[in-house]
Motif scaffolding. Structure first.
Motif, PDB file in Angstrom:
ATOM      1  N   VAL A 204       0.927  -1.199   0.126  1.00 35.40           N
ATOM      2  CA  VAL A 204      -0.010   0.090  -0.061  1.00 35.40           C
ATOM      3  C   VAL A 204       1.070   1.269  -0.220  1.00 35.40           C
ATOM      4  O   VAL A 204       1.799   1.451   0.871  1.00 35.40           O
ATOM      5  CB  VAL A 204      -0.919  -0.051   1.288  1.00 35.40           C
ATOM      6  N   ASP A 205       0.751   2.118  -0.990  1.00 36.77           N
ATOM      7  CA  ASP A 205       1.197   3.492  -0.892  1.00 36.77           C
ATOM      8  C   ASP A 205       0.178   4.416  -0.389  1.00 36.77           C
ATOM      9  O   ASP A 205      -0.704   4.482  -0.927  1.00 36.77           O
ATOM     10  CB  ASP A 205       1.825   3.943  -2.285  1.00 36.77           C
ATOM     11  N   VAL A 206       0.492   5.313   0.769  1.00 40.25           N
ATOM     12  CA  VAL A 206      -0.240   6.332   1.202  1.00 40.25           C
ATOM     13  C   VAL A 206       0.157   7.357   0.671  1.00 40.25           C
ATOM     14  O   VAL A 206       1.470   7.917   1.066  1.00 40.25           O
ATOM     15  CB  VAL A 206      -0.357   5.915   2.864  1.00 40.25           C
ATOM     16  N   VAL A 207      -0.437   8.473   0.214  1.00 38.17           N
ATOM     17  CA  VAL A 207       0.034   9.580  -0.307  1.00 38.17           C
ATOM     18  C   VAL A 207      -0.830  10.816   0.216  1.00 38.17           C
ATOM     19  O   VAL A 207      -1.954  10.620   0.305  1.00 38.17           O
ATOM     20  CB  VAL A 207      -0.373   9.734  -2.084  1.00 38.17           C
ATOM     21  N   VAL A 208      -0.089  11.752   0.793  1.00 41.24           N
ATOM     22  CA  VAL A 208      -0.595  12.936   1.395  1.00 41.24           C
ATOM     23  C   VAL A 208      -0.064  14.293   0.908  1.00 41.24           C
ATOM     24  O   VAL A 208       1.163  14.178   0.662  1.00 41.24           O
ATOM     25  CB  VAL A 208      -0.685  12.836   2.950  1.00 41.24           C
ATOM     26  N   GLY A 209      -0.696  15.145   1.267  1.00 44.87           N
ATOM     27  CA  GLY A 209      -0.130  16.835   0.939  1.00 44.87           C
ATOM     28  C   GLY A 209       0.527  17.214   2.111  1.00 44.87           C
ATOM     29  O   GLY A 209       0.071  17.017   3.128  1.00 44.87           O
ATOM     30  N   GLY A 210       1.637  17.725   1.786  1.00 41.21           N
ATOM     31  CA  GLY A 210       2.402  18.356   3.025  1.00 41.21           C
ATOM     32  C   GLY A 210       1.693  19.374   3.786  1.00 41.21           C
ATOM     33  O   GLY A 210       2.056  19.373   4.997  1.00 41.21           O
TER      34      GLY A 210
ATOM     35  N   VAL B 294       4.658  11.794   1.550  1.00 43.42           N
ATOM     36  CA  VAL B 294       4.446  13.178   1.497  1.00 43.42           C
ATOM     37  C   VAL B 294       4.731  14.176   0.466  1.00 43.42           C
ATOM     38  O   VAL B 294       6.082  14.446   0.479  1.00 43.42           O
ATOM     39  CB  VAL B 294       4.737  13.824   2.972  1.00 43.42           C
ATOM     40  N   LEU B 295       3.746  14.825  -0.139  1.00 43.50           N
ATOM     41  CA  LEU B 295       4.215  15.481  -1.411  1.00 43.50           C
ATOM     42  C   LEU B 295       4.168  17.052  -0.918  1.00 43.50           C
ATOM     43  O   LEU B 295       3.412  17.710  -0.409  1.00 43.50           O
ATOM     44  CB  LEU B 295       3.039  15.566  -2.386  1.00 43.50           C
ATOM     45  N   ASP B 296       5.429  17.588  -0.624  1.00 45.43           N
ATOM     46  CA  ASP B 296       5.748  18.657   0.002  1.00 45.43           C
ATOM     47  C   ASP B 296       4.966  20.083  -0.818  1.00 45.43           C
ATOM     48  O   ASP B 296       4.973  19.992  -1.927  1.00 45.43           O
ATOM     49  CB  ASP B 296       7.149  19.134  -0.040  1.00 45.43           C
ATOM     50  N   GLY B 297       4.494  20.843  -0.202  1.00 47.70           N
ATOM     51  CA  GLY B 297       3.589  21.972  -0.554  1.00 47.70           C
ATOM     52  C   GLY B 297       2.563  21.835  -1.062  1.00 47.70           C
ATOM     53  O   GLY B 297       1.558  22.920  -1.497  1.00 47.70           O
ATOM     54  N   ALA B 298       1.900  20.475  -1.323  1.00 47.57           N
ATOM     55  CA  ALA B 298       0.666  20.371  -1.793  1.00 47.57           C
ATOM     56  C   ALA B 298      -0.530  20.274  -0.552  1.00 47.57           C
ATOM     57  O   ALA B 298      -0.214  20.000   0.317  1.00 47.57           O
ATOM     58  CB  ALA B 298       0.685  19.177  -2.566  1.00 47.57           C
ATOM     59  N   GLY B 299      -1.717  20.523  -0.957  1.00 47.57           N
ATOM     60  CA  GLY B 299      -2.916  20.408   0.068  1.00 47.57           C
ATOM     61  C   GLY B 299      -3.761  19.123  -0.442  1.00 47.57           C
ATOM     62  O   GLY B 299      -3.343  17.854  -0.691  1.00 47.57           O
ATOM     63  N   HIS B 300      -4.892  19.187  -0.052  1.00 43.47           N
ATOM     64  CA  HIS B 300      -5.692  17.958  -0.095  1.00 43.47           C
ATOM     65  C   HIS B 300      -6.094  17.921  -1.490  1.00 43.47           C
ATOM     66  O   HIS B 300      -6.151  16.526  -1.786  1.00 43.47           O
ATOM     67  CB  HIS B 300      -7.036  18.318   0.801  1.00 43.47           C
ATOM     68  N   GLY B 301      -6.320  18.583  -2.555  1.00 44.85           N
ATOM     69  CA  GLY B 301      -6.699  18.282  -3.671  1.00 44.85           C
ATOM     70  C   GLY B 301      -5.622  17.758  -4.736  1.00 44.85           C
ATOM     71  O   GLY B 301      -5.210  18.454  -5.692  1.00 44.85           O
ATOM     72  N   LEU B 302      -4.959  16.665  -4.185  1.00 48.72           N
ATOM     73  CA  LEU B 302      -3.517  16.318  -4.919  1.00 48.72           C
ATOM     74  C   LEU B 302      -3.983  15.922  -6.354  1.00 48.72           C
ATOM     75  O   LEU B 302      -2.988  15.977  -7.207  1.00 48.72           O
ATOM     76  CB  LEU B 302      -3.090  15.100  -4.069  1.00 48.72           C
ATOM     77  N   LEU B 303      -4.988  15.543  -6.803  1.00 47.53           N
ATOM     78  CA  LEU B 303      -5.094  15.080  -8.206  1.00 47.53           C
ATOM     79  C   LEU B 303      -5.274  16.231  -8.975  1.00 47.53           C
ATOM     80  O   LEU B 303      -4.808  16.364 -10.141  1.00 47.53           O
ATOM     81  CB  LEU B 303      -6.740  14.199  -8.546  1.00 47.53           C
ATOM     82  N   ARG B 304      -5.637  17.376  -8.648  1.00 44.19           N
ATOM     83  CA  ARG B 304      -5.623  18.922  -9.356  1.00 44.19           C
ATOM     84  C   ARG B 304      -4.186  19.453  -9.223  1.00 44.19           C
ATOM     85  O   ARG B 304      -3.811  20.094 -10.150  1.00 44.19           O
ATOM     86  CB  ARG B 304      -6.714  19.599  -8.946  1.00 44.19           C
ATOM     87  N   GLU B 305      -3.741  19.219  -8.105  1.00 40.97           N
ATOM     88  CA  GLU B 305      -2.509  20.230  -7.541  1.00 40.97           C
ATOM     89  C   GLU B 305      -1.176  19.501  -7.892  1.00 40.97           C
ATOM     90  O   GLU B 305      -0.260  20.108  -8.157  1.00 40.97           O
ATOM     91  CB  GLU B 305      -2.699  20.770  -6.182  1.00 40.97           C
ATOM     92  N   ALA B 306      -1.191  18.203  -7.720  1.00 48.49           N
ATOM     93  CA  ALA B 306       0.116  17.511  -7.767  1.00 48.49           C
ATOM     94  C   ALA B 306       0.040  16.212  -8.837  1.00 48.49           C
ATOM     95  O   ALA B 306       0.425  15.122  -8.181  1.00 48.49           O
ATOM     96  CB  ALA B 306       0.724  17.160  -6.443  1.00 48.49           C
ATOM     97  N   PRO B 307      -0.792  16.567  -9.955  1.00 46.27           N
ATOM     98  CA  PRO B 307      -0.745  15.122 -10.640  1.00 46.27           C
ATOM     99  C   PRO B 307       0.301  14.548 -10.925  1.00 46.27           C
ATOM    100  O   PRO B 307       0.356  13.065 -10.952  1.00 46.27           O
ATOM    101  CB  PRO B 307      -1.609  15.533 -11.944  1.00 46.27           C
TER     102      PRO B 307
END
Length: 245
Positions: free
Chosen positions: A193-199, A222-235
């Motif tokens: 399992v890969d768990v992906v979250v915004g920093g 942990v995707l640094d600088g990103a928020g909750h909307g990861l599909l839009r903000e950090a595709p």
């Protein structure tokens, strides 16, 4: 080419989204060459009219759409909760999970009751006030407070494209106050399992850390600088995790 790179990934979107929510991620992962199966959940997209809207029916839909071989499964936010329920229900159908900005649910009964009541009120407000007012209210939550303007505008457009009766049914039927929590069952989910979250998504970063600690074979991203909307903000970053990077 690695096994992960060629594995079909089933993709589940978040609240008020659709299978198109994954378009930017899929493009970053390789476009049409990337083996993905994005699905519309009940109450969304081409399945906006389908009832009932509850987690059992959504899980049955997901399992019914799978090919006859184990596949990867990824879900964002609401879709991640459905993905976890599908994996717990039929772990043999999946070879891997990617959980994006999601949770295993609310276990405390008082919190569950409060969330049910809040989501019922939100559904009533949606039906009374219409999609434009609801979209603005939804994007104004603290969860999205620091989103870039373009990300917030894209989210509001996605909400406005929905069907109000359908989204109200989703708020009620798939509320975290109604969907059973799975924290006590995660230890038996023995697959990668890969768990992906915004920093900067403090709430879901904490939930992601808890998920990663509870799952036997989990990695936290942990995707640094990103928020909750990861599909839009950090595709691109989400695509890298999907591809096994």
């Amino acid at each position: 080419m690695s096994t992960v790179a060629v594995m079909t990934m089933v993709l589940l979107h978040g609240f008020a989204g659709s299978r198109a929510s994954w378009d930017a991620v899929r493009a970053a992962a390789g476009g049409e060459a990337y083996p993905a199966l994005p699905l519309d959940l009940r109450g969304h997209g081409d399945r906006a009219h389908v009832r009932p809207v509850d987690v059992e029916a959504c899980v049955a839909d997901v399992l019914g759409a799978l090919p006859d071989r184990p596949v990867g499964l990824s879900g964002y936010s609401l879709g991640g909760r459905v993905a976890l329920h599908a994996a717990v229900a039929a772990p043999q159908r999946f070879s891997r999970l990617v959980l994006v900005a999601t949770t295993a649910g609310i276990a405390d009964e008082q919190e569950r009751a409060a969330r049910r009541a809040a989501d019922d009120r939100l559904a009533d407000a949606l039906l009374a006030g219409g999609l434009d007012a609801f979209a603005a209210r939804w994007s104004a939550q603290p969860l999205f407070a620091d989103d870039p303007p373009a990300v917030r505008a894209a989210q509001e457009a996605e909400v406005r494209a929905g069907d109000p009766q359908a989204l109200a049914a989703v708020l009620r039927g798939l509320s975290p106050g109604r969907v059973p929590a799975l924290w006590d069952r995660l230890g038996a989910l023995d697959l990668p399992v890969d768990v992906v979250v915004g920093g900067r998504d403090a709430k879901y970063r904490a939930l992601g850390e808890r998920l990663a600690a509870a799952l036997p074979q989990a990695r936290l991203h942990v995707l640094d600088g990103a928020g909750h909307g990861l599909l839009r903000e950090a595709p691109a970053a989400v695509a890298a995790v999907l591809r096994g990077g």
